[in-house]
Motif scaffolding. Structure first.
Motif, PDB file in Angstrom:
ATOM      1  N   GLU A 244      20.577  50.192  42.243  1.00 21.06           N
ATOM      2  CA  GLU A 244      21.773  50.671  43.121  1.00 21.06           C
ATOM      3  C   GLU A 244      22.944  49.569  43.123  1.00 21.06           C
ATOM      4  N   LEU A 245      24.194  50.018  42.764  1.00 21.18           N
ATOM      5  CA  LEU A 245      25.326  48.781  42.547  1.00 21.18           C
ATOM      6  C   LEU A 245      26.132  49.017  43.775  1.00 21.18           C
ATOM      7  N   GLY A 246      26.188  47.791  44.395  1.00 24.91           N
ATOM      8  CA  GLY A 246      27.438  47.587  45.362  1.00 24.91           C
ATOM      9  C   GLY A 246      28.131  46.724  44.708  1.00 24.91           C
ATOM     10  N   LEU A 247      29.485  47.118  44.676  1.00 22.99           N
ATOM     11  CA  LEU A 247      30.564  46.252  43.991  1.00 22.99           C
ATOM     12  C   LEU A 247      31.828  46.147  44.937  1.00 22.99           C
ATOM     13  N   GLY A 248      32.069  44.832  44.824  1.00 18.73           N
ATOM     14  CA  GLY A 248      33.227  44.451  45.971  1.00 18.73           C
ATOM     15  C   GLY A 248      34.286  43.608  44.938  1.00 18.73           C
ATOM     16  N   THR A 249      35.370  43.209  45.703  1.00 21.65           N
ATOM     17  CA  THR A 249      36.188  42.377  45.064  1.00 21.65           C
ATOM     18  C   THR A 249      35.764  41.037  44.899  1.00 21.65           C
ATOM     19  N   GLY A 250      35.116  40.420  45.488  1.00 18.41           N
ATOM     20  CA  GLY A 250      34.806  39.196  45.322  1.00 18.41           C
ATOM     21  C   GLY A 250      35.926  38.522  46.473  1.00 18.41           C
ATOM     22  N   TRP A 251      35.505  37.374  47.157  1.00 21.83           N
ATOM     23  CA  TRP A 251      36.494  36.892  48.491  1.00 21.83           C
ATOM     24  C   TRP A 251      36.332  35.595  48.623  1.00 21.83           C
ATOM     25  N   PHE A 252      35.005  34.944  48.248  1.00 25.09           N
ATOM     26  CA  PHE A 252      34.718  33.458  48.787  1.00 25.09           C
ATOM     27  C   PHE A 252      35.383  32.530  47.631  1.00 25.09           C
ATOM     28  N   GLU A 253      36.673  31.885  47.825  1.00 28.52           N
ATOM     29  CA  GLU A 253      37.375  31.313  46.959  1.00 28.52           C
ATOM     30  C   GLU A 253      36.618  29.799  46.779  1.00 28.52           C
ATOM     31  N   GLU A 254      35.964  29.352  47.475  1.00 34.64           N
ATOM     32  CA  GLU A 254      35.531  27.918  47.280  1.00 34.64           C
ATOM     33  C   GLU A 254      34.303  28.070  46.296  1.00 34.64           C
ATOM     34  N   GLU A 255      33.644  29.015  46.156  1.00 32.25           N
ATOM     35  CA  GLU A 255      32.431  29.155  45.114  1.00 32.25           C
ATOM     36  C   GLU A 255      33.274  29.283  43.649  1.00 32.25           C
ATOM     37  N   HIS A 256      34.321  30.066  43.743  1.00 33.02           N
ATOM     38  CA  HIS A 256      34.886  30.289  42.502  1.00 33.02           C
ATOM     39  C   HIS A 256      35.369  28.803  41.917  1.00 33.02           C
TER      40      HIS A 256
ATOM     41  N   PRO B  80      37.455  31.970  37.500  1.00 33.58           N
ATOM     42  CA  PRO B  80      38.791  32.561  38.005  1.00 33.58           C
ATOM     43  C   PRO B  80      38.974  33.092  39.372  1.00 33.58           C
ATOM     44  N   PHE B  81      39.871  33.038  40.144  1.00 33.25           N
ATOM     45  CA  PHE B  81      40.107  33.727  41.300  1.00 33.25           C
ATOM     46  C   PHE B  81      41.417  34.293  41.339  1.00 33.25           C
ATOM     47  N   PRO B  82      41.456  35.707  40.984  1.00 31.79           N
ATOM     48  CA  PRO B  82      42.810  36.059  40.875  1.00 31.79           C
ATOM     49  C   PRO B  82      43.416  36.531  42.094  1.00 31.79           C
ATOM     50  N   LYS B  83      44.724  36.534  42.194  1.00 28.67           N
ATOM     51  CA  LYS B  83      45.420  36.916  43.654  1.00 28.67           C
ATOM     52  C   LYS B  83      45.398  38.344  43.823  1.00 28.67           C
ATOM     53  N   GLU B  84      45.443  39.141  42.710  1.00 26.84           N
ATOM     54  CA  GLU B  84      45.461  40.738  42.867  1.00 26.84           C
ATOM     55  C   GLU B  84      43.892  41.040  42.392  1.00 26.84           C
ATOM     56  N   LYS B  85      43.042  41.376  43.621  1.00 27.46           N
ATOM     57  CA  LYS B  85      41.647  41.758  43.349  1.00 27.46           C
ATOM     58  C   LYS B  85      41.360  43.031  43.411  1.00 27.46           C
ATOM     59  N   PHE B  86      42.121  43.644  44.391  1.00 23.15           N
ATOM     60  CA  PHE B  86      41.635  45.119  44.637  1.00 23.15           C
ATOM     61  C   PHE B  86      41.982  46.297  43.394  1.00 23.15           C
ATOM     62  N   SER B  87      43.356  46.012  42.662  1.00 21.53           N
ATOM     63  CA  SER B  87      43.415  46.699  41.821  1.00 21.53           C
ATOM     64  C   SER B  87      42.537  46.505  40.610  1.00 21.53           C
TER      65      SER B  87
ATOM     66  N   PHE C 261      33.071  38.041  39.269  1.00 21.72           N
ATOM     67  CA  PHE C 261      31.994  37.238  38.582  1.00 21.72           C
ATOM     68  C   PHE C 261      31.646  37.910  37.181  1.00 21.72           C
ATOM     69  N   ARG C 262      32.138  39.098  36.805  1.00 20.38           N
ATOM     70  CA  ARG C 262      31.366  39.713  35.726  1.00 20.38           C
ATOM     71  C   ARG C 262      32.773  40.513  35.221  1.00 20.38           C
ATOM     72  N   LEU C 263      32.708  40.677  33.759  1.00 24.02           N
ATOM     73  CA  LEU C 263      33.626  41.747  33.255  1.00 24.02           C
ATOM     74  C   LEU C 263      33.069  43.070  33.328  1.00 24.02           C
ATOM     75  N   PRO C 264      33.610  44.145  33.693  1.00 24.64           N
ATOM     76  CA  PRO C 264      33.123  45.290  34.032  1.00 24.64           C
ATOM     77  C   PRO C 264      32.221  46.172  32.779  1.00 24.64           C
ATOM     78  N   GLY C 265      32.586  45.723  31.630  1.00 25.21           N
ATOM     79  CA  GLY C 265      31.752  46.385  30.604  1.00 25.21           C
ATOM     80  C   GLY C 265      30.408  45.570  30.459  1.00 25.21           C
ATOM     81  N   VAL C 266      30.373  44.288  30.767  1.00 26.57           N
ATOM     82  CA  VAL C 266      29.043  43.711  30.714  1.00 26.57           C
ATOM     83  C   VAL C 266      28.299  43.987  31.887  1.00 26.57           C
TER      84      VAL C 266
END
Length: 307
Positions: A101-113, A119-126, A79-84
C-alpha cells in the motif's frame, strides 16, 4: 478495527531490527507493518546507526514475510520522481505477492532535505497532486497502451507505464490535517484517509470534511477507509506504562492524553471512542523497536478484545 504496526526507523534502527518487528507483527496477528519515510532523526539523540530507506526496507520485508500488508506513512513526495516511484512500488508489490500500500504526502521536514542535498520546493501541494495523478495513472494504463502527462511540475511522454503491480489497484493513502485541499485530494485519489496524532474530536471533524468532499466529487464517502495514527504505550500496571513511556522520552500522563496509553482496558476503551466517530483502522506508532514484549501484550490483551 484493524490494528497495524507503524514504525519510525529514522530515530535509529537497522534493517535487522525492522525485520524482527515485521516478523513479530506477522506472528502476532496484526494486519500490517508500515514505516515512515525520513532520513534524519527528529529530536535529541544521534540516530545511530543511521537512516534506512523506506522502499528498500519494504522490498526486503516483501521477501521475508508472507501475510502482512506493507506500506508507508507517508512516502515523501520530495524524495522521488513520480514515474520512478510508480516503478518502485509496483516492483515491491510483485515481490510481496500483492501486499503493498502506498501512503504519499508532500514531504515537510526541511532539515533532512538540507542534510542529504534533496531539493525542498516551496510549492509542494500542487506537486503532490500531480504525483498522485501520475502514479495512479501509470498503474491504471492498460498493457500495450502508453501514458502521457503534461503538468506544471512533471512531463511524461509515451510512457509504457510498466511494470504493473500484482494488485489490480494498489491502495493509496492520503492524510493530514488540512481543512480544504487535503480532503479534496483524498476524495479524488485515496482509498484510505489517515489523520495522524489527532484527538477524537479533531478526527471526527476531519473525517466529516473528507466525506463531504467525496460526496461533492460524486463519490460515496463510505468508499474510503478512515484511519488514525497514534502513539501507543501499554502496560500491565502503572509502573510498566511509566517504564515504557520513559524509554521513548515521554510522560505517561501526556501519552494518555495524546495517544493510546495505559492498561489494556484503558487503551481498548479509547480505541472504542475512535471507532464511534468512524475510524476503521489504527496505526500503532511503536517507538521502542527493541521491546517486542510490548507487541505481544498489545496482541494478547488489546487486539484480542477488538476482534
Amino acid at each position: 478495527m484493524d490494528l497495524r504496526i507503524f514504525t519510525e526507523p529514522q530515530q535509529g534502527a537497522t534493517y535487522d531490527t525492522l525485520l524482527a518487528v515485521a516478523k513479530a507483527t506477522e506472528d502476532l496477528g496484526f494486519d500490517a507493518f508500515f514505516r515512515s519515510d525520513h532520513y534524519l532523526r527528529m529530536g535529541s539523540g544521534d540516530g545511530l546507526p543511521g537512516p534506512t530507506d523506506a522502499w528498500l526496507t519494504l522490498a526486503g520485508l516483501a521477501r521475508e514475510t508472507k501475510r502482512i500488508r506493507l506500506g508507508t506513512l507517508m512516502t515523501a513526495g520530495t524524495f522521488r520522481l513520480p514515474g520512478v516511484l510508480a516503478i518502485q512500488v509496483a516492483q515491491v508489490d510483485q515481490m510481496s505477492g500483492g501486499r503493498v500500500e502506498l501512503g504519499l504526502g508532500t514531504g515537510w521536514f526541511e532539515e533532512e532535505h538540507k542534510a542529504y542535498g534533496i531539493p525542498f520546493p516551496k510549492e509542494k501541494f500542487s506537486r503532490l497532486e500531480e504525483q498522485l495523478e501520475i502514479v495512479t495513472g501509470l498503474w491504471a494504463t492498460e498493457p500495450g497502451k502508453t501514458f502521457d502527462f503534461h503538468g506544471t511540475h512533471y512531463d511524461l511522454t509515451d510512457s509504457p507505464a510498466l511494470p504493473k503491480p500484482v494488485q489490480k489497484k494498489i491502495p493509496v493513502l492520503v492524510g493530514g490535517h488540512g481543512a480544504t485541499r487535503t480532503p479534496r485530494l483524498a476524495a479524488r485519489y485515496a482509498d484510505e484517509f489517515n489523520i495522524p496524532f489527532a484527538s477524537v474530536e479533531d478526527s471526527e471533524r476531519q473525517f466529516g470534511r473528507v466525506r463531504a468532499a467525496a460526496e461533492e466529487a460524486g463519490r460515496d464517502g463510505d468508499d474510503l477507509t478512515y484511519s488514525n495514527a497514534l502513539v501507543v504505550c501499554v502496560g500491565r500496571d502503572e509502573a510498566e506504562v511509566a517504564r515504557r513511556a520513559a524509554a521513548i522520552g515521554r510522560e505517561a500522563d501526556e501519552l494518555k492524553l495524546n495517544g493510546l496509553a495505559g492498561s489494556p482496558s484503558e487503551v481498548v476503551d479509547k480505541i472504542g471512542r475512535y471507532a464511534e466517530i468512524g475510524a476503521q483502522r489504527i496505526y500503532l506508532q511503536i517507538l521502542d523497536l527493541d521491546d517486542l514484549d510490548h507487541l505481544e501484550l498489545i496482541s494478547s490483551q488489546v487486539q484480542s478484545q477488538l476482534s
